[in-house]
Design an enzyme around this catalytic site. Structure first.
Site, short mmCIF file in Angstrom:
data_model
loop_
_atom_site.label_atom_id
_atom_site.label_comp_id
_atom_site.label_asym_id
_atom_site.label_seq_id
_atom_site.Cartn_x
_atom_site.Cartn_y
_atom_site.Cartn_z
N GLY A 276 0.85 -1.19 0.00
CA GLY A 276 0.00 0.00 0.00
C GLY A 276 0.88 1.24 0.00
N CYS A 343 -9.65 22.61 17.25
CA CYS A 343 -9.58 22.83 18.69
C CYS A 343 -9.11 21.59 19.42
CB CYS A 343 -10.95 23.27 19.20
SG CYS A 343 -11.46 24.77 18.38
C1 LIG Z 1 -2.91 -2.12 5.41
C2 LIG Z 1 -2.68 -3.47 4.85
C3 LIG Z 1 -1.75 -3.67 3.84
C4 LIG Z 1 -0.87 -2.57 3.29
O1 LIG Z 1 0.06 -2.13 4.22
P1 LIG Z 1 1.15 -1.04 3.75
O2 LIG Z 1 1.97 -0.85 4.97
O3 LIG Z 1 0.43 0.16 3.35
O4 LIG Z 1 1.93 -1.66 2.64
C5 LIG Z 1 -1.63 -4.93 3.31
N1 LIG Z 1 -2.38 -5.97 3.76
C6 LIG Z 1 -3.28 -5.81 4.75
C7 LIG Z 1 -4.07 -6.97 5.21
C8 LIG Z 1 -3.46 -4.56 5.33
O5 LIG Z 1 -4.35 -4.42 6.32
#
Ligand SMILES: *Cc1c(COP(=O)(O)O)cnc(C)c1O
Length: 415
Positions: A276, A343
């Site tokens: 991600g 705030c």
């Molecule tokens: C959030 C998540 C990812 C991605 O994580 P990154 O650190 O953004 O690469 C992959 N697999 C699962 C199951 C996640 O919850």
């Protein structure tokens, strides 16, 4: 700073476009993404995994804008989703259902039905009761659900505790010691088909070793399963590769991918990864304008028009984001607390930054492409920021700034 966000003369540019122009045209706060940076990050992954059957499932929650999902879909990506809402987004963006894996500890019946009806690639099941529910839902639809178990390998990701997910005490996945028993149970269920195994140990990892430790534990299970006649089609090693926000030195994508490939050497299962942050984090920034410079008794404050509702990471994880003035100028350098209008004392973007700025200047909050807009809220009845994607010299508004009326449009006054 990356090659996609650079000063030209004294003005910060994204690709070929001046960020001053973007701030003027679309207002602030505004998220700005570089299409080339997104494409580059995805390609690095795809090239590194070339030669092995694989699927790169972009973790939608890092940044779910349809334009980003569509771009990755066109590049061949699959998607890792954690809700039915994310599945609908993926489909709306032109993503293929059969490249979607569905993670998350709390899948509802309705989410299971939706995912089954569109034919996703795999459910990453995270508990015994989830197996039971999925078996029941699939049975009621006359379908067979493809599953993998998300195994918790009990490995320390050495990251912030809120984004560490692979330790025994975390809510994620099934305990390593129970996985074998649950696989036997799943294999015997009439409406489930065991297709894989999965792990995801955390986010913003800056070393390769925890990934490999987790992979080795997962592979030991794969071998035990094979002995019992449970043969898997894929191994999903999750996401979590970190990026450089400040002075971190995470492995580059190629290095990380190579380590995974080595761990899998000699195995025929296909590889799934769920990156991600590393695909989007450094491809986006948040533009914000200085409303006031306030010189307090002990500290100087740069009060900006972005706040914790726009970018929650500093408040939530005490996260660091580099900040650069979009227009370099000759004013005196001072040390500022960069804070928003909300705030809450927790409403800060950065502490103690040296900046040469005046009121009205626009700042670029760097590395804000991941978990920025996706974690934003309307706290303090603040409309969410606009999102812009730059492609060479072209600028596309990919999400309009929210209008205040939208925020209360579904509320009712009672007598
Ligand atoms: C959030 C998540 C990812 C991605 O994580 P990154 O650190 O953004 O690469 C992959 N697999 C699962 C199951 C996640 O919850």
């Amino acid at each position: 700073m990356s090659e996609y966000f650079k000063y030209r003369d004294d003005t910060l540019h994204v690709e070929k476009v001046s960020l001053t122009d973007i701030a003027q045209r679309f207002g602030t706060p505004c998220y700005v993404y570089s299409r080339a940076a997104l494409t580059d990050a995805y390609r690095q992954f795809a090239e590194a995994l070339q030669g092995r059957e694989h699927l790169i499932c972009y973790a939608v929650k890092a940044n779910p804008n349809l334009a980003i999902l569509n771009l990755f879909a066109k590049l061949g990506a699959g998607f890792d989703i954690v809700s039915g809402g994310e599945l609908q987004r993926v489909l709306a963006a032109g993503g293929a259902a059969n490249k979607v894996v569905f993670s998350g500890v709390g899948k509802s019946e309705a989410e299971m039905r939706l995912a089954l009806s569109v034919g996703i690639r795999c459910f990453n099941v995270e508990s015994a009761p989830e197996l039971d529910r999925l078996n029941e839902v699939a049975g009621s639809m006359g379908m067979i659900a493809p599953i993998s178990l998300r195994v918790n390998p009990d490995v320390d990701a050495k990251t912030h505790p809120y984004i560490s997910t692979g330790l025994k005490q975390n809510k994620f996945g099934v305990a390593y010691t129970e996985a074998l028993g649950l696989y036997r149970k799943a294999a015997a269920m009439p409406y489930l088909r065991v297709t894989g195994i999965d792990c995801h140990i955390g986010s913003q990892l800056t070393e390769v070793s925890p990934f490999i430790a987790a992979a080795e534990k997962v592979l030991a299970l794969v071998d035990q399963l094979k002995v019992e006649g449970i043969v898997l089609e894929h191994i999903d090693l999750g996401g979590g590769l970190g990026i450089c926000y400040d002075d971190e030195t995470p492995p580059v994508i190629a290095e990380y991918a190579e380590a995974l490939l080595q761990a899998l050497h000699g195995r025929s299962e296909s590889l799934i990864v769920e990156p991600g942050r590393v695909l989007v984090g450094n491809a986006g920034i948040l533009l914000t304008r200085i409303e006031y410079l306030k010189h307090g008794e002990e500290k100087n404050f740069a009060i900006v028009d972005a706040a914790m509702n726009d970018l929650m990471r500093p408040a939530l994880y005490d996260a660091f984001h580099a900040i650069h003035p979009v227009q370099k100028n000759e004013s005196t350098v001072q040390v500022y607390e960069v804070v928003g209008p909300i705030c809450e004392t927790g409403d800060f973007i950065a502490h103690g930054r040296e900046m040469a700025v005046v009121q009205g200047d626009v700042l670029a909050v760097m590395s804000a492409g991941a978990y920025g807009m996706s974690m934003s809220s309307n706290y303090n009845t603040r409309p969410r920021a606009a999102e812009v994607m730059v492609d060479g010299e072209h600028v596309h508004l990919v999400r309009e700034r929210e209008k205040t009326e939208q925020l209360y449009a579904s509320e009712k006054i009672i007598d």
